[in-house]
Design a protein around this motif. Structure first.
Motif, PDB file in Angstrom:
ATOM      1  N   GLU A  45       0.828  -1.201   0.000  1.00 58.51           N
ATOM      2  CA  GLU A  45       0.000   0.000   0.000  1.00 58.51           C
ATOM      3  C   GLU A  45       0.870   1.261   0.000  1.00 58.51           C
ATOM      4  O   GLU A  45       0.589   2.218  -0.735  1.00 58.51           O
ATOM      5  N   ALA A  46       1.913   1.260   0.805  1.00 59.86           N
ATOM      6  CA  ALA A  46       2.811   2.417   0.868  1.00 59.86           C
ATOM      7  C   ALA A  46       3.536   2.613  -0.456  1.00 59.86           C
ATOM      8  O   ALA A  46       3.727   3.751  -0.905  1.00 59.86           O
ATOM      9  N   LEU A  47       3.935   1.516  -1.077  1.00 61.13           N
ATOM     10  CA  LEU A  47       4.644   1.627  -2.346  1.00 61.13           C
ATOM     11  C   LEU A  47       3.721   2.138  -3.447  1.00 61.13           C
ATOM     12  O   LEU A  47       4.119   2.966  -4.284  1.00 61.13           O
ATOM     13  N   ILE A  48       2.476   1.678  -3.459  1.00 62.31           N
ATOM     14  CA  ILE A  48       1.513   2.169  -4.451  1.00 62.31           C
ATOM     15  C   ILE A  48       1.254   3.658  -4.244  1.00 62.31           C
ATOM     16  O   ILE A  48       1.179   4.431  -5.210  1.00 62.31           O
ATOM     17  N   ASP A  49       1.137   4.096  -2.995  1.00 61.26           N
ATOM     18  CA  ASP A  49       0.964   5.525  -2.710  1.00 61.26           C
ATOM     19  C   ASP A  49       2.152   6.328  -3.249  1.00 61.26           C
ATOM     20  O   ASP A  49       1.982   7.399  -3.848  1.00 61.26           O
ATOM     21  N   TYR A  50       3.352   5.828  -3.018  1.00 58.81           N
ATOM     22  CA  TYR A  50       4.582   6.464  -3.514  1.00 58.81           C
ATOM     23  C   TYR A  50       4.541   6.573  -5.034  1.00 58.81           C
ATOM     24  O   TYR A  50       4.803   7.634  -5.612  1.00 58.81           O
ATOM     25  N   TRP A  51       4.208   5.485  -5.685  1.00 59.27           N
ATOM     26  CA  TRP A  51       4.168   5.403  -7.144  1.00 59.27           C
ATOM     27  C   TRP A  51       3.159   6.396  -7.714  1.00 59.27           C
ATOM     28  O   TRP A  51       3.481   7.201  -8.588  1.00 59.27           O
ATOM     29  N   PHE A  52       1.941   6.362  -7.209  1.00 58.97           N
ATOM     30  CA  PHE A  52       0.899   7.226  -7.756  1.00 58.97           C
ATOM     31  C   PHE A  52       1.209   8.706  -7.542  1.00 58.97           C
ATOM     32  O   PHE A  52       0.949   9.535  -8.425  1.00 58.97           O
ATOM     33  N   ALA A  53       1.746   9.042  -6.386  1.00 63.48           N
ATOM     34  CA  ALA A  53       2.061  10.450  -6.115  1.00 63.48           C
ATOM     35  C   ALA A  53       3.121  10.966  -7.081  1.00 63.48           C
ATOM     36  O   ALA A  53       3.035  12.099  -7.572  1.00 63.48           O
ATOM     37  N   ARG A  54       4.112  10.149  -7.392  1.00 62.26           N
ATOM     38  CA  ARG A  54       5.177  10.582  -8.300  1.00 62.26           C
ATOM     39  C   ARG A  54       4.767  10.485  -9.759  1.00 62.26           C
ATOM     40  O   ARG A  54       5.403  11.074 -10.628  1.00 62.26           O
ATOM     41  N   ASP A  55       3.671   9.778 -10.006  1.00 65.22           N
ATOM     42  CA  ASP A  55       3.142   9.679 -11.366  1.00 65.22           C
ATOM     43  C   ASP A  55       2.111  10.772 -11.647  1.00 65.22           C
ATOM     44  O   ASP A  55       1.534  10.811 -12.728  1.00 65.22           O
ATOM     45  N   ASP A  56       1.886  11.635 -10.694  1.00 60.53           N
ATOM     46  CA  ASP A  56       0.924  12.729 -10.838  1.00 60.53           C
ATOM     47  C   ASP A  56       1.659  13.942 -11.393  1.00 60.53           C
ATOM     48  O   ASP A  56       2.143  14.805 -10.654  1.00 60.53           O
ATOM     49  N   THR A  57       1.760  14.007 -12.719  1.00 64.54           N
ATOM     50  CA  THR A  57       2.554  15.040 -13.387  1.00 64.54           C
ATOM     51  C   THR A  57       1.716  15.681 -14.494  1.00 64.54           C
ATOM     52  O   THR A  57       1.936  15.427 -15.689  1.00 64.54           O
ATOM     53  N   PRO A  58       0.727  16.488 -14.128  1.00 61.98           N
ATOM     54  CA  PRO A  58      -0.184  17.055 -15.125  1.00 61.98           C
ATOM     55  C   PRO A  58       0.535  17.949 -16.126  1.00 61.98           C
ATOM     56  O   PRO A  58       1.479  18.666 -15.787  1.00 61.98           O
ATOM     57  N   ASP A  59       0.069  17.890 -17.349  1.00 60.88           N
ATOM     58  CA  ASP A  59       0.594  18.729 -18.424  1.00 60.88           C
ATOM     59  C   ASP A  59      -0.100  20.093 -18.323  1.00 60.88           C
ATOM     60  O   ASP A  59      -1.316  20.202 -18.498  1.00 60.88           O
ATOM     61  N   ALA A  60       0.661  21.126 -18.027  1.00 61.32           N
ATOM     62  CA  ALA A  60       0.077  22.449 -17.783  1.00 61.32           C
ATOM     63  C   ALA A  60      -0.674  22.979 -19.005  1.00 61.32           C
ATOM     64  O   ALA A  60      -1.734  23.609 -18.866  1.00 61.32           O
ATOM     65  N   GLU A  61      -0.153  22.743 -20.193  1.00 60.06           N
ATOM     66  CA  GLU A  61      -0.842  23.212 -21.394  1.00 60.06           C
ATOM     67  C   GLU A  61      -2.179  22.505 -21.578  1.00 60.06           C
ATOM     68  O   GLU A  61      -3.175  23.134 -21.968  1.00 60.06           O
ATOM     69  N   MET A  62      -2.210  21.216 -21.275  1.00 59.14           N
ATOM     70  CA  MET A  62      -3.459  20.478 -21.408  1.00 59.14           C
ATOM     71  C   MET A  62      -4.445  20.863 -20.305  1.00 59.14           C
ATOM     72  O   MET A  62      -5.657  20.909 -20.539  1.00 59.14           O
ATOM     73  N   GLN A  63      -3.950  21.156 -19.125  1.00 64.49           N
ATOM     74  CA  GLN A  63      -4.833  21.652 -18.071  1.00 64.49           C
ATOM     75  C   GLN A  63      -5.555  22.916 -18.531  1.00 64.49           C
ATOM     76  O   GLN A  63      -6.768  23.064 -18.334  1.00 64.49           O
ATOM     77  N   ALA A  64      -4.803  23.818 -19.140  1.00 65.73           N
ATOM     78  CA  ALA A  64      -5.400  25.077 -19.604  1.00 65.73           C
ATOM     79  C   ALA A  64      -6.415  24.828 -20.707  1.00 65.73           C
ATOM     80  O   ALA A  64      -7.483  25.458 -20.745  1.00 65.73           O
ATOM     81  N   LEU A  65      -6.120  23.902 -21.613  1.00 64.78           N
ATOM     82  CA  LEU A  65      -7.032  23.606 -22.711  1.00 64.78           C
ATOM     83  C   LEU A  65      -8.326  22.975 -22.197  1.00 64.78           C
ATOM     84  O   LEU A  65      -9.429  23.365 -22.599  1.00 64.78           O
ATOM     85  N   VAL A  66      -8.202  22.005 -21.306  1.00 65.05           N
ATOM     86  CA  VAL A  66      -9.382  21.346 -20.753  1.00 65.05           C
ATOM     87  C   VAL A  66     -10.235  22.345 -19.977  1.00 65.05           C
ATOM     88  O   VAL A  66     -11.470  22.336 -20.067  1.00 65.05           O
ATOM     89  N   ALA A  67      -9.592  23.232 -19.226  1.00 61.81           N
ATOM     90  CA  ALA A  67     -10.333  24.257 -18.472  1.00 61.81           C
ATOM     91  C   ALA A  67     -11.069  25.199 -19.410  1.00 61.81           C
ATOM     92  O   ALA A  67     -12.223  25.588 -19.141  1.00 61.81           O
ATOM     93  N   ARG A  68     -10.435  25.551 -20.502  1.00 63.86           N
ATOM     94  CA  ARG A  68     -11.092  26.439 -21.468  1.00 63.86           C
ATOM     95  C   ARG A  68     -12.326  25.779 -22.069  1.00 63.86           C
ATOM     96  O   ARG A  68     -13.389  26.390 -22.199  1.00 63.86           O
TER      97      ARG A  68
END
Length: 208
Positions: free
Chosen positions: A76-99
Motif C-alpha cells: 500500500e505504501a509503495l503504491i501511494d509512492y508510485w501514484f504520487a510521483r506519477d501525478d505530473t499534469p501537463d500544464a498546457e493540457m490543463q489550460a485547454l481542458v479548463a477552457r
C-alpha cells in the motif's frame, strides 16, 4: 462538429514520460533501495492485463514483490509512492481542458488504468474539477482498443461517436476509435501544438 471529448490520461493529460523514461521511476532505486528493473518485471509481467481490466487487484503483484525482496513498508505504501510521483499534469493540457469546460463542452478521461489509479485520479488530483467523469478499464472490465471500451465511453458522453473526439497517444487506440466512427486525434510531440487551434473551431480532427 465536435460536441464532446474523451481524453486519454497518461501521455496526454498526464505528462508522465520524458525522453522515453517514466518520471515516477526516476528516483525509485534511491528511495526504495530496490531494483527498478526487478520491480517492473514482477509487476508488469504478462498477467498485468488482468490488473488493467479489473480481474486482479494491483496490490497483489506489488505485495508479492514486496515479500520477495523484503520491502518493509509494504504494498500500500509503495503504491501511494508510485501514484504520487506519477501525478505530473501537463500544464498546457490543463489550460485547454479548463477552457473547454468554460465553453460547456462535455469531457471525460478514458484511460487504460486499474481501479486504484482511477480512484487516485478522482480523489487526489485536480482533474475532477475539469472533467465530467473518469472512465477506466479496471472498472469497465475492458480496455482500449476493444470496441466495448469505446461503446461504454460513448454511452457515458451521451453523444453519437461521429460528434465525439477521442485523443490518445497510442496509434492503435486512435485507429480503433476511427474505425468505430469517432473523430480521433493522435497526440504526439509533433501533433500536440495543432490540437488547440483545431478545437477552437471544434471542426474535424486532423492529427495523426
Amino acid at each position: 462538429m465536435i460536441r464532446a471529448i474523451a481524453w486519454d490520461f497518461d501521455g496526454v493529460l498526464n505528462r508522465c514520460v520524458e525522453d522515453g523514461r517514466f518520471i515516477w521511476a526516476e528516483h525509485f532505486e534511491r528511495d526504495t533501495g530496490q531494483s527498478l528493473a526487478g520491480f517492473q518485471r514482477a509487476v508488469f509481467a504478462e498477467g498485468f492485463r488482468e490488473v488493467i481490466e479489473g480481474r486482479r487487484d494491483l496490490v497483489e503483484p506489488v505485495a508479492a514483490w514486496c515479500a520477495e525482496v523484503g520491502h518493509a513498508p509494504g504494498a500500500e505504501a509503495l503504491i501511494d509512492y508510485w501514484f504520487a510521483r506519477d501525478d505530473t499534469p501537463d500544464a498546457e493540457m490543463q489550460a485547454l481542458v479548463a477552457r473547454l469546460k468554460a465553453e460547456g463542452v462535455p469531457q471525460v478521461i478514458a484511460t487504460n488504468n486499474e481501479a486504484r489509479r482511477a480512484r487516485y485520479i478522482r480523489a487526489q488530483t485536480g482533474w475532477m474539477a475539469q472533467v465530467d467523469a473518469v472512465l477506466c478499464s479496471g472498472e469497465l472490465g475492458v480496455s482500449k482498443p476493444s470496441p466495448a471500451f469505446f461503446e461504454a465511453v460513448s454511452a457515458a458522453l451521451a453523444v453519437p461517436p461521429r460528434e465525439c473526439l477521442f485523443v490518445d497517444d497510442t496509434r492503435a487506440n486512435v485507429e480503433a476509435a476511427r474505425a468505430l466512427g469517432w473523430q480521433a486525434f493522435h497526440f504526439t510531440p509533433e501533433t500536440r501544438d495543432a490540437l488547440p487551434g483545431m478545437l477552437a473551431g471544434r471542426g474535424t480532427a486532423q492529427g495523426g
